[in-house]
Design a protein around this motif. Structure first.
Motif, PDB file in Angstrom:
ATOM      1  N   TYR A  56       0.805  -1.218   0.000  1.00  0.00           N
ATOM      2  CA  TYR A  56       0.000   0.000   0.000  1.00  0.00           C
ATOM      3  C   TYR A  56       0.838   1.268   0.000  1.00  0.00           C
ATOM      4  CZ  TYR A  56      -4.667  -1.801   0.006  1.00  0.00           C
ATOM      5  OH  TYR A  56      -5.839  -2.401  -0.383  1.00  0.00           O
ATOM      6  N   GLU A  57       2.106   1.150  -0.326  1.00  0.00           N
ATOM      7  CA  GLU A  57       2.969   2.328  -0.400  1.00  0.00           C
ATOM      8  C   GLU A  57       3.475   2.473  -1.826  1.00  0.00           C
ATOM      9  OE1 GLU A  57       4.651   1.823   4.151  1.00  0.00           O
ATOM     10  OE2 GLU A  57       5.952   1.350   2.474  1.00  0.00           O
ATOM     11  N   ASP A  58       3.412   3.642  -2.360  1.00  0.00           N
ATOM     12  CA  ASP A  58       3.880   3.902  -3.724  1.00  0.00           C
ATOM     13  C   ASP A  58       5.349   4.316  -3.671  1.00  0.00           C
ATOM     14  OD1 ASP A  58       3.779   4.102  -6.438  1.00  0.00           O
ATOM     15  OD2 ASP A  58       2.786   6.047  -6.471  1.00  0.00           O
ATOM     16  N   ASP A  59       6.193   3.400  -3.146  1.00  0.00           N
ATOM     17  CA  ASP A  59       7.610   3.718  -2.944  1.00  0.00           C
ATOM     18  C   ASP A  59       8.545   2.836  -3.769  1.00  0.00           C
ATOM     19  OD1 ASP A  59       7.260   1.308  -1.642  1.00  0.00           O
ATOM     20  OD2 ASP A  59       7.805   2.071   0.338  1.00  0.00           O
ATOM     21  N   ASN A  60       7.973   2.005  -4.648  1.00  0.00           N
ATOM     22  CA  ASN A  60       8.741   1.101  -5.504  1.00  0.00           C
ATOM     23  C   ASN A  60       9.543   0.071  -4.715  1.00  0.00           C
ATOM     24  OD1 ASN A  60       9.166   0.228  -8.113  1.00  0.00           O
ATOM     25  ND2 ASN A  60      11.103   1.334  -8.313  1.00  0.00           N
ATOM     26  N   HIS A  61       9.067  -0.282  -3.514  1.00  0.00           N
ATOM     27  CA  HIS A  61       9.676  -1.347  -2.713  1.00  0.00           C
ATOM     28  C   HIS A  61       8.761  -2.564  -2.758  1.00  0.00           C
ATOM     29  CE1 HIS A  61      11.896   1.705   0.117  1.00  0.00           C
ATOM     30  NE2 HIS A  61      12.161   1.910  -1.177  1.00  0.00           N
ATOM     31  N   SER A  62       9.291  -3.703  -3.117  1.00  0.00           N
ATOM     32  CA  SER A  62       8.513  -4.938  -3.147  1.00  0.00           C
ATOM     33  C   SER A  62       8.144  -5.375  -1.736  1.00  0.00           C
ATOM     34  CB  SER A  62       9.311  -6.057  -3.808  1.00  0.00           C
ATOM     35  OG  SER A  62       9.599  -5.734  -5.138  1.00  0.00           O
ATOM     36  N   VAL A  63       7.042  -6.108  -1.629  1.00  0.00           N
ATOM     37  CA  VAL A  63       6.548  -6.600  -0.343  1.00  0.00           C
ATOM     38  C   VAL A  63       6.241  -8.084  -0.477  1.00  0.00           C
ATOM     39  CG1 VAL A  63       4.629  -6.446   1.305  1.00  0.00           C
ATOM     40  CG2 VAL A  63       5.576  -4.371   0.291  1.00  0.00           C
ATOM     41  N   TRP A  64       6.581  -8.855   0.542  1.00  0.00           N
ATOM     42  CA  TRP A  64       6.240 -10.275   0.599  1.00  0.00           C
ATOM     43  C   TRP A  64       6.006 -10.661   2.048  1.00  0.00           C
ATOM     44  CZ3 TRP A  64      11.061  -8.434  -0.482  1.00  0.00           C
ATOM     45  CH2 TRP A  64      12.101  -8.790   0.367  1.00  0.00           C
ATOM     46  N   VAL A  65       5.615 -11.914   2.243  1.00  0.00           N
ATOM     47  CA  VAL A  65       5.312 -12.412   3.583  1.00  0.00           C
ATOM     48  C   VAL A  65       6.178 -13.622   3.888  1.00  0.00           C
ATOM     49  CG1 VAL A  65       3.506 -13.518   4.999  1.00  0.00           C
ATOM     50  CG2 VAL A  65       2.947 -11.546   3.575  1.00  0.00           C
ATOM     51  N   ASN A  66       6.754 -13.645   5.080  1.00  0.00           N
ATOM     52  CA  ASN A  66       7.376 -14.848   5.634  1.00  0.00           C
ATOM     53  C   ASN A  66       6.314 -15.498   6.509  1.00  0.00           C
ATOM     54  OD1 ASN A  66      10.422 -13.065   6.275  1.00  0.00           O
ATOM     55  ND2 ASN A  66      10.023 -14.386   4.544  1.00  0.00           N
ATOM     56  N   TYR A  67       6.200 -16.830   6.442  1.00  0.00           N
ATOM     57  CA  TYR A  67       5.176 -17.493   7.244  1.00  0.00           C
ATOM     58  C   TYR A  67       5.570 -18.920   7.605  1.00  0.00           C
ATOM     59  CZ  TYR A  67       3.573 -19.837   2.947  1.00  0.00           C
ATOM     60  OH  TYR A  67       3.499 -20.593   1.804  1.00  0.00           O
ATOM     61  N   TYR A  68       4.896 -19.425   8.611  1.00  0.00           N
ATOM     62  CA  TYR A  68       5.021 -20.810   9.059  1.00  0.00           C
ATOM     63  C   TYR A  68       3.641 -21.452   9.074  1.00  0.00           C
ATOM     64  CZ  TYR A  68       9.685 -19.741  10.934  1.00  0.00           C
ATOM     65  OH  TYR A  68      11.002 -19.373  11.088  1.00  0.00           O
ATOM     66  N   THR A  69       3.617 -22.763   8.850  1.00  0.00           N
ATOM     67  CA  THR A  69       2.364 -23.522   9.006  1.00  0.00           C
ATOM     68  C   THR A  69       2.617 -24.685   9.965  1.00  0.00           C
ATOM     69  OG1 THR A  69       2.784 -25.106   7.223  1.00  0.00           O
ATOM     70  CG2 THR A  69       1.720 -23.015   6.605  1.00  0.00           C
ATOM     71  N   ASP A  70       1.541 -25.350  10.331  1.00  0.00           N
ATOM     72  CA  ASP A  70       1.680 -26.496  11.234  1.00  0.00           C
ATOM     73  C   ASP A  70       2.186 -27.749  10.518  1.00  0.00           C
ATOM     74  OD1 ASP A  70      -0.598 -27.200   9.824  1.00  0.00           O
ATOM     75  OD2 ASP A  70      -1.839 -27.526  11.599  1.00  0.00           O
ATOM     76  N   ALA A  71       2.440 -27.663   9.215  1.00  0.00           N
ATOM     77  CA  ALA A  71       2.932 -28.808   8.457  1.00  0.00           C
ATOM     78  C   ALA A  71       4.457 -28.911   8.467  1.00  0.00           C
ATOM     79  CB  ALA A  71       2.442 -28.732   7.021  1.00  0.00           C
ATOM     80  N   SER A  72       5.142 -27.847   8.910  1.00  0.00           N
ATOM     81  CA  SER A  72       6.598 -27.837   8.854  1.00  0.00           C
ATOM     82  C   SER A  72       7.155 -26.792   9.813  1.00  0.00           C
ATOM     83  CB  SER A  72       7.050 -27.515   7.425  1.00  0.00           C
ATOM     84  OG  SER A  72       8.430 -27.301   7.369  1.00  0.00           O
ATOM     85  N   THR A  73       8.410 -26.974  10.185  1.00  0.00           N
ATOM     86  CA  THR A  73       9.076 -25.964  11.016  1.00  0.00           C
ATOM     87  C   THR A  73       9.915 -25.014  10.161  1.00  0.00           C
ATOM     88  OG1 THR A  73      10.942 -27.456  11.386  1.00  0.00           O
ATOM     89  CG2 THR A  73       9.171 -27.474  13.036  1.00  0.00           C
ATOM     90  N   SER A  74       9.862 -25.186   8.846  1.00  0.00           N
ATOM     91  CA  SER A  74      10.618 -24.322   7.927  1.00  0.00           C
ATOM     92  C   SER A  74       9.833 -23.066   7.594  1.00  0.00           C
ATOM     93  CB  SER A  74      10.918 -25.059   6.629  1.00  0.00           C
ATOM     94  OG  SER A  74      11.702 -26.189   6.873  1.00  0.00           O
ATOM     95  N   MET A  75      10.523 -21.922   7.597  1.00  0.00           N
ATOM     96  CA  MET A  75       9.896 -20.675   7.203  1.00  0.00           C
ATOM     97  C   MET A  75       9.725 -20.660   5.689  1.00  0.00           C
ATOM     98  SD  MET A  75      11.031 -16.731   7.951  1.00  0.00           S
ATOM     99  CE  MET A  75      12.400 -16.721   6.811  1.00  0.00           C
TER     100      MET A  75
END
Length: 120
Positions: free
Chosen positions: A52-71
């Motif tokens: 939601y920022e018009d700053d030309n910076h990419s955005v992504w999400v780091n996440y975990y699920t209950d299926a693995s301990t890997s990010m």
């Protein structure tokens, strides 16, 4: 008589408060980095994230699920109002929003949501 009235009113207030807690609608909570955000479903099987920022910076999400301990990380989005949705086959346990910092080797990391995600 007065003691019985107080006890009855006290029980009524406690019962009403307890019922109100159970009846309150559950809402998903957002996590953000600046104005960029991610929001998940109540059951933790879906989330979306937006730049939601018009700053030309990419955005992504780091996440975990209950299926693995890997990010895990999502694909990036870039541009004000661009969003992406992720449907999971397992349950989300934690997530944070990350924004690229092109002028540095260190990105901008939002706070982790906190465990548990499902049901909150």
């Amino acid at each position: 008589m007065r003691r019985n009235l107080k006890a009855g009113l006290g029980a009524l207030v406690i019962s009403a408060a307890f019922a109100g807690l159970w009846a309150a609608p559950a809402s998903a909570s957002n996590v953000n980095q600046g104005s960029n955000y991610a929001q998940h479903s109540y059951d933790g099987t879906y989330f979306e994230y937006c730049d939601y920022e018009d700053d030309n910076h990419s955005v992504w999400v780091n996440y975990y699920t209950d299926a693995s301990t890997s990010m895990r990380s999502t694909e990036s989005v870039n541009g004000a109002g661009n969003c992406n949705a992720v449907f999971l086959s397992s349950v989300l346990t934690n997530l944070r929003v990350v924004e690229d910092n092109p002028s540095s080797s260190t990105n901008y990391y939002g706070a982790w949501h906190g465990y548990p995600v499902a049901g909150s």
